[in-house]
Design an enzyme around this catalytic site. Structure first.
Site, PDB file in Angstrom:
ATOM      1  N   ASP A 168     -24.377  11.909  29.078  1.00 54.84           N
ATOM      2  CA  ASP A 168     -25.287  12.321  30.153  1.00 54.84           C
ATOM      3  C   ASP A 168     -25.782  13.767  30.062  1.00 54.84           C
ATOM      4  OD1 ASP A 168     -22.859  13.518  30.961  1.00 54.84           O
ATOM      5  OD2 ASP A 168     -23.132  13.046  33.081  1.00 54.84           O
ATOM      6  N   ASN A 414     -14.604  11.321  22.890  1.00 51.89           N
ATOM      7  CA  ASN A 414     -14.624  11.001  24.317  1.00 51.89           C
ATOM      8  C   ASN A 414     -15.295   9.646  24.533  1.00 51.89           C
ATOM      9  OD1 ASN A 414     -14.504  11.909  27.298  1.00 51.89           O
ATOM     10  ND2 ASN A 414     -16.648  11.312  27.047  1.00 51.89           N
ATOM     11  N   GLU A 415     -14.553   8.752  25.164  1.00 57.69           N
ATOM     12  CA  GLU A 415     -15.081   7.467  25.622  1.00 57.69           C
ATOM     13  C   GLU A 415     -15.831   6.687  24.548  1.00 57.69           C
ATOM     14  OE1 GLU A 415     -17.142   7.705  29.356  1.00 57.69           O
ATOM     15  OE2 GLU A 415     -15.346   8.352  30.415  1.00 57.69           O
ATOM     16  N   ASN A 466     -10.235   8.538  31.380  1.00 54.66           N
ATOM     17  CA  ASN A 466     -11.236   8.928  32.370  1.00 54.66           C
ATOM     18  C   ASN A 466     -11.426   7.764  33.329  1.00 54.66           C
ATOM     19  OD1 ASN A 466     -11.564  11.129  30.715  1.00 54.66           O
ATOM     20  ND2 ASN A 466     -13.536  10.482  29.878  1.00 54.66           N
ATOM     21  N   TYR A 468     -13.155   6.399  37.240  1.00 55.87           N
ATOM     22  CA  TYR A 468     -14.039   6.691  38.378  1.00 55.87           C
ATOM     23  C   TYR A 468     -13.958   5.613  39.460  1.00 55.87           C
ATOM     24  CZ  TYR A 468     -15.814  10.548  35.704  1.00 55.87           C
ATOM     25  OH  TYR A 468     -15.898  11.734  35.030  1.00 55.87           O
ATOM     26  N   TYR A 472     -18.146   4.592  40.181  1.00 49.89           N
ATOM     27  CA  TYR A 472     -18.996   3.684  39.388  1.00 49.89           C
ATOM     28  C   TYR A 472     -18.624   2.225  39.631  1.00 49.89           C
ATOM     29  CZ  TYR A 472     -20.825   7.764  36.941  1.00 49.89           C
ATOM     30  OH  TYR A 472     -21.433   8.945  36.641  1.00 49.89           O
ATOM     31  N   GLU A 504     -10.468  12.669  33.372  1.00 47.51           N
ATOM     32  CA  GLU A 504     -11.667  12.785  34.221  1.00 47.51           C
ATOM     33  C   GLU A 504     -11.453  11.938  35.460  1.00 47.51           C
ATOM     34  OE1 GLU A 504     -15.515  11.896  32.510  1.00 47.51           O
ATOM     35  OE2 GLU A 504     -15.064  13.034  30.689  1.00 47.51           O
ATOM     36  N   TRP A 549     -13.179  15.983  36.920  1.00 46.95           N
ATOM     37  CA  TRP A 549     -14.536  16.036  36.372  1.00 46.95           C
ATOM     38  C   TRP A 549     -15.469  16.453  37.495  1.00 46.95           C
ATOM     39  CZ3 TRP A 549     -15.975  16.324  31.560  1.00 46.95           C
ATOM     40  CH2 TRP A 549     -17.346  16.230  31.259  1.00 46.95           C
ATOM     41  N   LYS A 568     -20.846  16.410  39.916  1.00 43.26           N
ATOM     42  CA  LYS A 568     -19.403  16.234  40.119  1.00 43.26           C
ATOM     43  C   LYS A 568     -18.648  17.552  40.055  1.00 43.26           C
ATOM     44  CE  LYS A 568     -19.252  11.405  38.764  1.00 43.26           C
ATOM     45  NZ  LYS A 568     -20.541  11.273  38.058  1.00 43.26           N
TER      46      LYS A 568
HETATM   47  C1  GCB Z   1     -17.816  10.153  31.936  1.00 43.64           C
HETATM   48  C2  GCB Z   1     -18.166  11.050  30.807  1.00 43.64           C
HETATM   49  C3  GCB Z   1     -18.787  12.339  31.280  1.00 43.64           C
HETATM   50  C4  GCB Z   1     -19.798  12.071  32.390  1.00 43.64           C
HETATM   51  C5  GCB Z   1     -19.053  11.426  33.542  1.00 43.64           C
HETATM   52  C6  GCB Z   1     -19.979  11.093  34.709  1.00 43.64           C
HETATM   53  O1  GCB Z   1     -17.006   9.278  31.833  1.00 43.64           O
HETATM   54  O2  GCB Z   1     -17.077  11.310  29.966  1.00 43.64           O
HETATM   55  O3  GCB Z   1     -19.404  12.972  30.188  1.00 43.64           O
HETATM   56  O4  GCB Z   1     -20.454  13.199  32.813  1.00 43.64           O
HETATM   57  O5  GCB Z   1     -18.456  10.249  33.119  1.00 43.64           O
HETATM   58  O6  GCB Z   1     -20.023  11.840  35.668  1.00 43.64           O
HETATM   59  O7  GCB Z   1     -20.679  10.090  34.630  1.00 43.64           O
END
Ligand code: GCB
Length: 594
Positions: A168, A414-415, A466, A468, A472, A504, A549, A568
């Site tokens: 992103d 990462n991811e 990571n 969310y 998400y 994250e 994050w 974030k």
């Molecule tokens: C993630 C990524 C990070 C993004 C974040 C987001 O998993 O590692 O680079 O900025 O999510 O906020 O979507």
């Protein structure tokens, strides 16, 4: 690669400032050999800085392809018998360097330094012209990877194209880190490797010195380790050896004690070159479900960060750098991850000095469509060429950062789409390379895959994940976090029996938006979400770290879910605290786990 430092025998000349800049709209300048003459029709451009946000011109901001930078310099007359080196801290993502019209070096990879000896290309009697061609295109052989999309439909004009990438943050471009000239003697110290260890109260320093140049066969290095009071604590000689510091001070966040490791090369009894490397005596180890620093368990409190700021983009800026470290200290963090690429040397130096632990990440981000029907590890995408470049970047990264006491772990990606079968072989090769080059630090891959689907969990020393929940997935459902997260983390541990860092977690939050009960994007929601995650961390002994994050809001490519960037941040992009900053400050001050 040694960071350019001034010593008795070495001088550094700063070339930063306002350079000339020209957009290469049709990407034809190299073919037309623009570097042979001074550039025409230029505009001023600061170095270091991303060029994207400096002007009001969207064509410059969104340019895909080549741009040209030019400056001039004089070589000090005292440098006539020296070896002269030009060093570029970083240029995103490919660069070609010309001195007085002569092509000197090219480099691929936007987040690591490169240098070239230019002794024979410079003039002492005239001004020298330095031209740097920078290209920002990302393809599947780059790290991070990307691809160009060509549109062939009735909605886009003929030839319309966009740079696509699967991460992103904005693809900021330009000369992002300092450019310097430096002079060394003709017989010079080209590299130093220091591996610290601890035995009881004593510090053990295993070292290796590399010398190159005219008299390198005759050169004998003399080593002196000096403490903060300028007292010599131990001396030695030879290109490699083991030295012992009696009753040493160990480097740790609460006492980031640095010794000076001074190397003097003697040729026929005379000092030829001197280099002084700051070193810290500390050990890092994973044992059972613990991460040990100097033999004691350490719990990571901190953030995933970005190199990002208003106007400068990804350009290194000492004001932002020091402010960020002050905020890390203020909030009580002890660590960060260099998400999603290696950061400037200057930032690593500050982390050593201020006692902040760093997970040092390779620029391997965006290797995932988050769609199992779109494969990433295949011939047309992340393939053998990507792997070779990944390994090359790992070599450059470890060569640059191996001596930093702040670096406690390497993150190789990462991811990535680690659920694909091919990911295993790919990352096995990358991690084997890391382990070959550095036998002292743990290695991780930062995961977005779930524990039952990853193919790489057995390859790493520490699981970084990571997540969310309630952002998400199950938007707004804060009440599900504890249930979902606890179940998942327990599964990671059950399957791999390794310590886990939640690398994250966070919520987009517009500073000044309020809502009670909390809704997404409000400051209250960010606070409540963090609290729900913390409940779980505090129950699980094998969780050894929490990285929110993100440290600060940052620029992203434009998208419907990005409100002028990723929000974030616990701090705004201008580094002002949101409510969550005070929550974290309280939590981290009172956290019992060390
Ligand atoms: C993630 C990524 C990070 C993004 C974040 C987001 O998993 O590692 O680079 O900025 O999510 O906020 O979507």
């Amino acid at each position: 690669m040694l960071y350019p430092r001034e010593t008795r025998t070495r001088e550094v000349k700063d070339l930063n400032g306002i350079w000339k800049f020209k957009l290469d709209k049709e990407n034809k300048g190299y073919e037309e050999k623009w570097y042979l003459q001074p550039l025409k029709d230029t505009i001023p451009m600061p170095v270091p800085a991303s060029y994207n946000d400096i002007t009001q011109d969207p064509e410059i901001r969104d340019h895909i392809g080549d741009v040209w930078y030019e400056t001039s310099f004089w070589v000090p007359s005292g440098w006539t018998d020296k070896r002269i080196v030009l060093r570029v801290g970083s240029a995103a993502h490919r660069a070609k360097v010309f001195v007085n019209g002569k092509e000197m070096v090219e480099h691929k990879g936007g987040f690591l330094p490169f240098e070239v000896e230019i002794t024979d290309a410079v003039s002492f009697d005239a001004e020298n012209r330095l031209t740097i061609l920078v290209n920002n295109v990302l393809d599947w052989t780059c790290l991070p990877p990307g691809f160009i999309r060509y549109y062939d439909d009735s909605f886009h004009p003929h030839g319309y194209k966009t740079q696509e990438y699967l991460f992103d943050f904005l693809n900021y471009s330009g000369i992002h880190r300092p450019v310097v000239l430096y002079a060394t003697p003709k017989t010079y110290i080209s590299d130093i490797t220091v591996i610290p260890d601890i035995q009881g109260q004593n510090g053990i320093v295993e070292y290796k010195v590399e010398i190159e140049g005219v008299n390198c066969q005759k050169a004998v290095p003399k080593i002196t380790i000096i403490d903060r009071e300028n007292k010599v604590v131990v001396e030695g000689s030879g290109t490699s050896g083991i030295l012992e510091i009696k009753n040493a001070q160990f480097w740790e966040p609460s006492n980031p004690y640095l010794y000076t490791f001074r190397v003097e090369t003697l040729v026929d009894g005379k000092v030829e070159d001197v280099y002084e490397l700051p070193i810290g005596i500390r050990t890092v180890k994973v044992e059972g479900n613990r991460l040990l620093l100097n033999g004691k368990p350490i719990y990571l409190k901190g953030f995933g960060k970005h190199e990002d700021a208003d106007i400068r983009g990804k350009g290194y800026d000492s004001v932002i750098a020091v402010k960020d470290f002050n905020l890390l200290k203020w909030i009580g963090a002890n660590s960060f991850r260099t998400s999603h690429y290696p950061y400037a040397d200057e930032i690593m130096n500050l982390a050593d000095e201020l006692g902040i632990l760093v997970i040092d990440e390779a620029p391997a981000v965006g290797m995932n469509f988050f769609n199992k029907n779109e494969k990433v590890f295949c011939n047309e995408r992340v393939n053998e060429d990507t792997l070779n470049h990944h390994i090359q970047v790992i070599r450059e990264l470890i060569k640059r950062d191996k001596n930093h006491p702040c670096v406690i772990m390497w993150s190789v990606a990462n991811e990535a789409a680690t659920y694909e079968d091919e990911a295993y072989e790919y990352f096995k090769k990358v991690i084997d390379e890391v382990k070959k080059l550095d036998k002292t630090r743990p290695v991780t891959i930062v995961e977005s895959s779930f524990p039952d689907e990853t193919k790489v969990g057995t390859l790493v020393d520490v699981i970084c994940v990571n997540r969310y929940y309630s952002w998400y997935t199950d938007c707004g459902k804060l009440e599900l976090i504890e249930y979902q997260l606890e179940k998942e983390l327990l599964r990671w541990y059950e399957l791999f029996k390794k310590p886990v860092i939640v690398s994250e977690y966070g919520a987009d939050t517009i500073a000044g938006f309020h809502s009670d009960p909390p809704v997404m994007f409000s400051e209250e929601y960010q606070c409540r979400m963090l609290e729900e995650f913390h409940k779980v961390f505090d129950k699980l002994d094998f969780v050894i770290g929490e990285h929110v994050w993100n440290f600060a809001d940052f620029a992203t490519k434009q998208a419907v879910h990005r409100v002028m960037g990723n929000r974030k941040g616990v701090f705004t992009r201008q580094r002002q605290p949101k409510a969550a900053a005070f929550l974290l400050k309280r939590r981290w001050a009172n956290l019992k786990r060390k």
